[in-house]
Design a protein around this motif. Structure first.
Motif, mmCIF file in Angstrom:
data_model
loop_
_atom_site.group_PDB
_atom_site.id
_atom_site.type_symbol
_atom_site.label_atom_id
_atom_site.label_comp_id
_atom_site.label_asym_id
_atom_site.label_seq_id
_atom_site.Cartn_x
_atom_site.Cartn_y
_atom_site.Cartn_z
ATOM 1 N N PRO A 104 -39.840 44.425 42.128
ATOM 2 C CA PRO A 104 -39.591 43.606 43.007
ATOM 3 C C PRO A 104 -40.518 42.306 43.264
ATOM 4 C CG PRO A 104 -40.468 46.100 43.262
ATOM 5 C CD PRO A 104 -40.902 45.752 42.335
ATOM 6 N N GLU A 105 -39.410 40.938 43.156
ATOM 7 C CA GLU A 105 -40.158 40.048 43.218
ATOM 8 C C GLU A 105 -40.782 39.550 44.722
ATOM 9 O OE1 GLU A 105 -39.598 35.763 42.629
ATOM 10 O OE2 GLU A 105 -38.413 37.158 41.730
ATOM 11 N N HIS A 106 -40.640 40.502 45.870
ATOM 12 C CA HIS A 106 -41.411 39.782 46.308
ATOM 13 C C HIS A 106 -43.093 40.812 46.398
ATOM 14 C CE1 HIS A 106 -39.564 43.360 48.160
ATOM 15 N NE2 HIS A 106 -41.413 44.099 48.328
ATOM 16 N N GLN A 107 -43.385 41.584 45.399
ATOM 17 C CA GLN A 107 -44.765 42.433 45.320
ATOM 18 C C GLN A 107 -44.904 41.530 43.978
ATOM 19 O OE1 GLN A 107 -43.494 45.882 45.277
ATOM 20 N NE2 GLN A 107 -44.038 46.566 48.217
ATOM 21 N N ARG A 108 -44.274 41.225 43.468
ATOM 22 C CA ARG A 108 -45.106 40.901 41.966
ATOM 23 C C ARG A 108 -46.257 40.334 41.430
ATOM 24 N NH1 ARG A 108 -39.469 37.974 38.793
ATOM 25 N NH2 ARG A 108 -39.226 40.264 39.322
ATOM 26 N N GLU A 177 -37.951 51.361 43.080
ATOM 27 C CA GLU A 177 -38.468 51.574 44.658
ATOM 28 C C GLU A 177 -38.399 52.920 45.753
ATOM 29 O OE1 GLU A 177 -36.389 47.870 45.933
ATOM 30 O OE2 GLU A 177 -36.992 46.354 45.913
#
Length: 185
Positions: A104-108, A177
């Motif tokens: 996921p982008e926000h956890q990359r 996810e």
């Protein structure tokens, strides 16, 4: 000769990138491609670790001239390195595609930083340890084989949960996810 050797490595790396591009254009998912390329990279490391037992002396005729055996083994190691460079060229765009789909982008940034720690520990163990070339290539082959098995599990897990029989269709994010959150798909 070092310029020729380096240039052949770079050509093989480029051919690996082109091969990934062609397979991707043909509709083969990057996840499935990674499993095969990791297995091929593992085999090339085994060939580099054990050139004599991998058929490295098959070019020797007659009495077994040690120079001929060494030259043949060096040729097998060189071919193994060319195959490995091909795998590297294939790996980077394939892994970039898979990571862009799964992570996921926000956890990359956080996830990538967590995975740097074991990598740095492996590098430290290698630098501090006094390992032979054979042991180094064999350890690399084993790690690549473990990565291949794990990649196969990812492909089967994504394919089994989606009901479409394969990964790479853009549904990896939802599947990963939901597994992280503890939900079943």
């Amino acid at each position: 000769p070092f310029g020729w050797i380096f240039s052949t490595f770079m050509v093989c790396c480029m051919l690996g990138t082109i091969a990934f591009s062609r397979l991707s254009d043909a509709g083969v998912s990057a996840s499935k491609c990674l499993a095969g390329i990791l297995a091929l990279a593992s085999l090339s490391c085994v060939a580099m670790a054990f050139p004599y037992s991998s058929g490295g002396n098959m070019g020797v005729v007659g009495g077994g001239d040690s120079a001929a055996i060494t030259t043949s083994a060096n040729t097998l190691q060189y071919i193994g390195m060319l195959v490995y460079e091909f795998c590297i060229g294939f790996y980077y765009p394939a892994m970039g595609t898979v990571k862009g789909t799964i992570v996921p982008e926000h956890q990359r940034a956080a996830i990538y930083n967590v995975f740097r720690l074991p990598l740095n520990l492996l590098v430290l163990v290698y630098l501090v340890g006094d390992f032979s070339t054979e042991v180094s290539f064999l350890a690399n082959a084993i790690l690549l084989l473990v990565a291949c098995v794990l990649q196969i599990r990812i492909v089967r897990g994504v394919g089994g949960d989606s009901g479409k029989g394969g990964g790479g269709s853009g549904n990896e994010i939802g599947v990963v996810e939901s597994k992280v959150k503890g939900h079943d798909s």
